[in-house]
Write a protein that holds these residues in place. Sequence first.
Motif, short mmCIF file in Angstrom:
data_model
loop_
_atom_site.label_atom_id
_atom_site.label_comp_id
_atom_site.label_asym_id
_atom_site.label_seq_id
_atom_site.Cartn_x
_atom_site.Cartn_y
_atom_site.Cartn_z
N ILE A 182 0.84 -1.20 0.00
CA ILE A 182 0.00 0.00 0.00
C ILE A 182 0.87 1.25 0.00
O ILE A 182 0.62 2.21 -0.75
CB ILE A 182 -0.97 -0.01 1.20
N LYS A 235 -7.80 -2.64 8.26
CA LYS A 235 -7.76 -2.39 6.81
C LYS A 235 -6.38 -2.45 6.15
O LYS A 235 -6.31 -2.45 4.93
CB LYS A 235 -8.42 -1.06 6.47
N THR A 236 -5.29 -2.50 6.93
CA THR A 236 -3.97 -2.52 6.29
C THR A 236 -3.06 -3.65 6.74
O THR A 236 -2.06 -3.92 6.09
CB THR A 236 -3.23 -1.19 6.54
N ILE A 279 -6.31 -7.60 5.53
CA ILE A 279 -6.35 -7.77 4.09
C ILE A 279 -6.74 -9.18 3.70
O ILE A 279 -7.52 -9.40 2.76
CB ILE A 279 -4.98 -7.41 3.46
N GLN A 333 -10.35 -9.54 3.93
CA GLN A 333 -10.97 -8.89 2.78
C GLN A 333 -10.88 -9.78 1.54
O GLN A 333 -11.85 -9.88 0.77
CB GLN A 333 -10.29 -7.55 2.51
N LEU A 383 -5.29 -5.92 -4.01
CA LEU A 383 -5.30 -4.50 -3.67
C LEU A 383 -5.54 -3.63 -4.89
O LEU A 383 -6.22 -2.60 -4.81
CB LEU A 383 -4.00 -4.12 -2.98
N THR A 418 -7.44 -0.18 -3.95
CA THR A 418 -6.65 0.34 -2.84
C THR A 418 -5.35 0.96 -3.33
O THR A 418 -4.88 1.96 -2.78
CB THR A 418 -6.35 -0.77 -1.81
#
Length: 340
Positions: free
Chosen positions: A101, A151-152, A157, A160, A313, A318
Amino acid sequence: MKLALMRESAIALVLAASTICATVSVASAEVDQIRIAQQYGLGFLPLMIMKANSLFEKHAKEENLNSKAEWLTLGGPAAANDALLSGNVDVISNGPPSFIIMWGRTHNTPLSVSGIGPVSMLPMWLNTKDPNVHSLEDFTDKDRIAVTAVKTSIPAIIMQMWAAKKWGEDNYGKLDPLTTSLPHPDGMAALLSGTEITAHFTSPPYQYLEVKHEGIHRVATSYELMGQPATFTLLFGKDSFIKDNPKTVKALRAALKDAQDFIKKNPEEAADIYMKLGSEGGVTKQDVLDILKDPDVQFTDAPAGLMAYVKFLAGVGTIKNVPKDWKELFVEDVHGLSGN
């Protein structure tokens, strides 16, 4: 959403400041001290070995450098990334999602980053005290899942990724509202106490300690949810630091490889070092040795599974800057390794 916007604004401000500084920077000698940030858990054992055995200093001398390492411990991926962006540290250890990210958001800017080398490859376990939960789809709005960063982090992840496969890509964030950011030691304490935390997606040794307690069981592992083994943590830094300090980075990579080899050849001594520098309440030396014998726990300098994260991602938007392969993420010295 507000937190995400604040973080994006902070990155933008640092980018602007870095652009100004870049126009007035001048060439200088390599640093005489490298600041390295690690996190909690057995996955960071090579860094503890480096510290205990002064391996960076050894290899720095071989590069004719009089340089030393300063070691810091941070509570999670977000804190580590913030420390790197702000210039408070030179190199951080973090999981692939947080690294990718940051790579995507800073690529082709003064804050661009590159991987220096993988530290470890191991599975994370999702443990719960809820007897009704045996799969991620069994969680309800009443559950709260502790992860190092909402979320990171790796667990966030991976959940997700699983949700996207289970309920469709538009619903990849369905489990996000159930997650809470806690460092691994705090996550374990919360799970084992009477707090609202009903599950913990964590790493060694915490996952092994948790399932020893009555009423705690494993729901799934990161390997199972991803469908493959993957790098757990890696070292990375800003490209500007790497470019200005090539001998320092070379010494760091050599020290990391020495530490990984040391663990394989000297598990007893490695366990002693962990008990001294990384031990948590309730873990014994035998616990550490048992974990080190687990074939799924590996300390290797070859990256694995990163492009699975990249694909996801990029697919959900993202990251906008997408590396064409894993080599684009790392310094050139890593390119000759087996990779993924």
